[in-house]
Motif scaffolding. Structure first.
Motif, PDB file in Angstrom:
ATOM      1  N   ASP A 141      75.259  14.214  71.086  1.00  0.00           N
ATOM      2  CA  ASP A 141      74.856  13.598  72.366  1.00  0.00           C
ATOM      3  C   ASP A 141      73.433  13.992  72.733  1.00  0.00           C
ATOM      4  OD1 ASP A 141      77.325  12.362  72.611  1.00  0.00           O
ATOM      5  OD2 ASP A 141      78.118  13.848  74.019  1.00  0.00           O
ATOM      6  N   HIS A 178      82.049  17.576  63.349  1.00  0.00           N
ATOM      7  CA  HIS A 178      80.953  17.081  64.179  1.00  0.00           C
ATOM      8  C   HIS A 178      80.872  17.907  65.450  1.00  0.00           C
ATOM      9  CE1 HIS A 178      80.063  13.510  61.870  1.00  0.00           C
ATOM     10  NE2 HIS A 178      81.352  13.285  61.777  1.00  0.00           N
ATOM     11  N   ASP A 179      79.679  18.236  65.837  1.00  0.00           N
ATOM     12  CA  ASP A 179      79.439  18.881  67.120  1.00  0.00           C
ATOM     13  C   ASP A 179      79.027  17.764  68.069  1.00  0.00           C
ATOM     14  OD1 ASP A 179      78.470  20.172  69.354  1.00  0.00           O
ATOM     15  OD2 ASP A 179      77.478  21.755  68.211  1.00  0.00           O
ATOM     16  N   HIS A 180      79.973  17.285  68.860  1.00  0.00           N
ATOM     17  CA  HIS A 180      79.718  16.113  69.700  1.00  0.00           C
ATOM     18  C   HIS A 180      78.657  16.382  70.762  1.00  0.00           C
ATOM     19  CE1 HIS A 180      82.743  13.675  67.808  1.00  0.00           C
ATOM     20  NE2 HIS A 180      83.552  14.722  67.826  1.00  0.00           N
ATOM     21  N   GLU A 181      78.591  17.604  71.263  1.00  0.00           N
ATOM     22  CA  GLU A 181      77.539  17.920  72.241  1.00  0.00           C
ATOM     23  C   GLU A 181      76.163  17.833  71.590  1.00  0.00           C
ATOM     24  OE1 GLU A 181      77.961  21.312  74.761  1.00  0.00           O
ATOM     25  OE2 GLU A 181      80.136  21.061  74.837  1.00  0.00           O
TER      26      GLU A 181
END
Length: 73
Positions: A20, A14-17
């Motif tokens: 978001d 997952h690319d949390h940025e």
């Protein structure tokens, strides 16, 4: 399994940025969809949970406008 859908497992990254940013974009879309007019920059800031004082280049509400340099013709 349907085409284009991968099962989620322990190897899923997952690319949390990015997630978001997608969530913030969704919040703005929800606010726009519920409005009967264009949202002001202040209303968008409120939706995003930011203070105008935190943003570079934007004076806080009620601040005197910065002087503009003369326009050249």
């Amino acid at each position: 399994m349907r085409y284009g859908i991968r099962p989620r497992g322990p190897d899923t990254v997952h690319d949390h940025e990015a997630l978001d940013e997608i969530e913030l974009y969704a919040e703005v879309l929800i606010a726009v969809a519920g409005a009967d007019r264009r949202l002001t920059p202040e209303e968008i800031d409120r939706v995003l949970g930011v203070s105008p004082a935190d943003l570079p280049g934007r004076p806080p509400p009620g601040a005197a406008p910065s002087p503009r340099s003369p326009q050249r013709s």
